[in-house]
Design an enzyme around this catalytic site. Structure first.
Site, mmCIF file in Angstrom:
data_model
loop_
_atom_site.group_PDB
_atom_site.id
_atom_site.type_symbol
_atom_site.label_atom_id
_atom_site.label_comp_id
_atom_site.label_asym_id
_atom_site.label_seq_id
_atom_site.Cartn_x
_atom_site.Cartn_y
_atom_site.Cartn_z
ATOM 1 N N ASP A 1 4.328 -6.494 15.299
ATOM 2 C CA ASP A 1 5.270 -6.022 14.279
ATOM 3 C C ASP A 1 5.726 -4.608 14.646
ATOM 4 O OD1 ASP A 1 6.703 -6.066 11.935
ATOM 5 O OD2 ASP A 1 5.056 -5.367 10.693
ATOM 6 N N ALA B 1 0.828 -1.208 0.000
ATOM 7 C CA ALA B 1 0.000 0.000 0.000
ATOM 8 C C ALA B 1 0.858 1.251 0.000
ATOM 9 C CB ALA B 1 -0.896 -0.016 1.232
#
Lengths: 451, 118
Positions: free
Chosen positions: A281, A119
């Site tokens: 993450d 993205a």
């Protein structure tokens, strides 16, 4: 074989040759060979594009699946790609939100502020006020970040996965490859990738995170603008601040980075041990120090979960690790699914104790060194690492890395000691546990007195 | 064996003495007026003992009135309020999250309509 299949095969062959060369055709020491393979794999993922970059990133948080060398090499994957022309991004927004960005937002910056394989992100301002899930009102004109899935990426990933599925079928028939369960592994990666491609999942995880930390004035989570969010577009509040690489500037502006690092460690512990949902993450690009001195958390694409019994066991493992008690740490690890055969237990226990002395008994403690050694020890004894356990252990190392980026002297073990100790004490003093354990404890005490 | 008996006897004696001491402290404390601290810390301890004893009697009455169950005391009532507030917040969040999902779906529906009309 399709053209894409041939391209993948060519990169795989080149990488295999490179790894063979760098490992001296298998003659170099084991650790060096593993490092060479890991490096070749990372470069291959980067060369093959979004699907493989994502697969590599997912593998980098899963030490239960890949070697420690691979984990730490894959976390270096470069996810920087050229920007998609803004007209293509406009088309995605028009298709997903029903109108061009110029009509949906008061302003829309055609220059992206971030680009990645899946993205890219553009800055915009809201045309109308919006009441967020947490009840806060974002005024018209508020700055937002519009994350848009790159056009064509879903198709490319589907094609790559079709090739990978055929290869996994073949690998399943080769005995030494079949033990990794390539089909099951691929299915798992497919579902993780599908979750990442659906930006609504990320938005929901973020909203939940914000709810969990609503009582923490130092935590900032960008609110999602759901009227401008769909599967391929995620619009959320803009987080203005400094990246961890720009902390010098933040400190000059009066931000107490050290206090933030310690607080960040406690926030992680609360995620894992209290709420059972954690940002898995947490690399430096996903953290921003805001202008008003808070920690801004972004990109909730990979999240982990822990059940209440797991949380209890994790707290026990962490406290035992913090106090250097190898036996207790391994005992509590069993509750997390770590199956240690009786025959190897003494060797493993002494190995863990040795690692604790070498990496955790010094100041500041080196969690990364300890975890790398521990994972290596488990591999050496052929002990399977449960999925949740592996992901958590890796997340802990990442948190240490991030905390160190803020404060190089931070000791994650010392920073987490008060919190985990408090938590375990609270667990031990729960009335139902006291009722359950007190008779046995009294009997043991009496037996000791009468001995 | 004799040592064990001796130990248990010592334990019983300590318990008995403590009990007598406690009763005496409660009696002394009950006779004190608020702010009466002529004997310093001793008066404070006696006063505290009297307060704890009064609370104990209240708890006994609550338990008896509740037929063995624990009737809500002031602390329990605070806890219940806090639990209710937390539950309310959780439901509010679920509702707001649901609103978010519906808003997102509505946007997708509107976008599909717009695409069809083009």
């Amino acid at each position: 074989m399709s053209a894409r299949g041939r391209a993948i095969a060519a990169v795989a062959l080149r990488s295999g040759a490179s790894a063979a060369w760098r490992s001296g055709f298998g003659l170099r020491p084991r650790a060096e060979r593993r490092r060479a393979v890991a490096r070749a794999l990372r470069l291959a993922c980067e060369a093959l594009g979004p699907t493989f970059i994502k697969l590599g990133q997912l593998a980098s948080v899963r030490p239960d699946l890949v070697t420690p060398e691979m984990v730490f090499e894959l976390e270096r994957l470069q996810d920087r790609v050229p920007a998609v022309p803004v007209d293509a991004i406009r088309d995605v927004i028009r298709r997903e939100l029903g109108a061009a960005p110029e009509h949906l937002f008061a302003s829309f910056d055609p220059e992206p502020i971030a680009t990645a394989s899946i993205a890219q992100v553009h800055e915009a301002t809201l045309a109308a006020p919006y009441r967020c899930v947490n009840g806060r009102l974002l005024e018209a004109g508020a700055r937002v970040a519009v994350k848009v899935v790159r056009p064509g990426v879903a198709r490319l990933i589907a094609d790559d996965l079709a090739v990978a599925r055929r290869w996994a079928e073949r690998a399943e028939r080769i005995r030494w490859l079949a033990r990794w369960g390539p089909n099951a592994l691929l299915r798992e990666f497919e579902s993780s990738l599908a979750r990442e491609l659906d930006l609504r999942v990320e938005g929901r995880v973020g909203d939940r995170f914000a709810f969990d930390f609503a009582d923490d004035p130092l935590v900032m989570v960008p609110a999602v603008v759901w009227t401008h969010t769909t599967r391929s577009v995620l619009t959320s509040e803009f987080v203005d601040g400094w990246l961890l690489s720009e902390l010098g500037e933040a400190e000059r502006a009066g931000i107490d980075a050290r206090a933030l690092a310690t607080h960040g460690a406690e926030v992680f512990m609360r995620q894992v041990l209290v709420f059972g949902r954690y940002h898995a993450d947490l690399h430096p690009a996903n953290l921003i120090v805001t202008r008003d001195g808070r920690i801004g958390y972004i990109d909730f694409g990979i999240a982990g979960r822990t059940t209440p019994p797991q949380r209890q066991a994790i707290a026990q493992v962490l406290v035992a690790t913090a106090y250097g008690d190898a036996e207790r740490a391994l005992r509590a690890s069993r509750a997390l699914g770590l199956e240690v055969p009786e025959a190897v237990e003494p060797a493993l226990r002494s190995g863990v104790a040795r690692l604790m002395r070498a990496h955790l008994a010094r100041s500041p403690a080196d969690v990364r060194g300890f975890v790398t050694g521990f994972l290596g020890l488990l591999a050496e004894h052929r002990i399977a690492i449960p999925e949740g356990y592996g992901m958590l252990v890796k997340a802990l190392v990442t948190v240490e890395g991030v905390a160190r980026a803020i404060d190089p002297d931070i000791d994650l073990i010392e920073a987490s000691k008060p919190f985990t100790t408090r938590l375990v004490a609270a667990q031990l003093l729960r009335p139902e546990r006291l009722r359950e354990r007190l008779p046995a404890a009294l009997r043991a005490a009496l037996a000791e007195l009468m001995a | 064996m004799r040592d064990v008996l001796r130990f248990l006897a010592a334990w019983a004696l300590v318990h008995e003495s403590a009990d007598e001491g406690w009763r005496a402290a409660v009696t002394r404390g009950a006779g004190l007026s608020p702010g009466d601290l002529e004997r310093g810390p001793d008066d404070f301890v006696d006063g505290l003992a009297a307060l704890v004893d009064a609370e104990k009697e209240r708890l006994k009455r609550d338990l008896a009135a509740d037929g063995g169950g624990v009737a809500p005391t002031e602390g329990a009532s605070d806890r219940r309020d806090a639990d209710l507030t937390a539950a309310l917040e959780a439901v509010r969040f679920d509702l707001a999250e649901l609103r978010g999902r519906i808003e997102s779906l509505q946007t997708s529906v509107d976008a599909l309509h717009a695409e069809r009309d083009d």
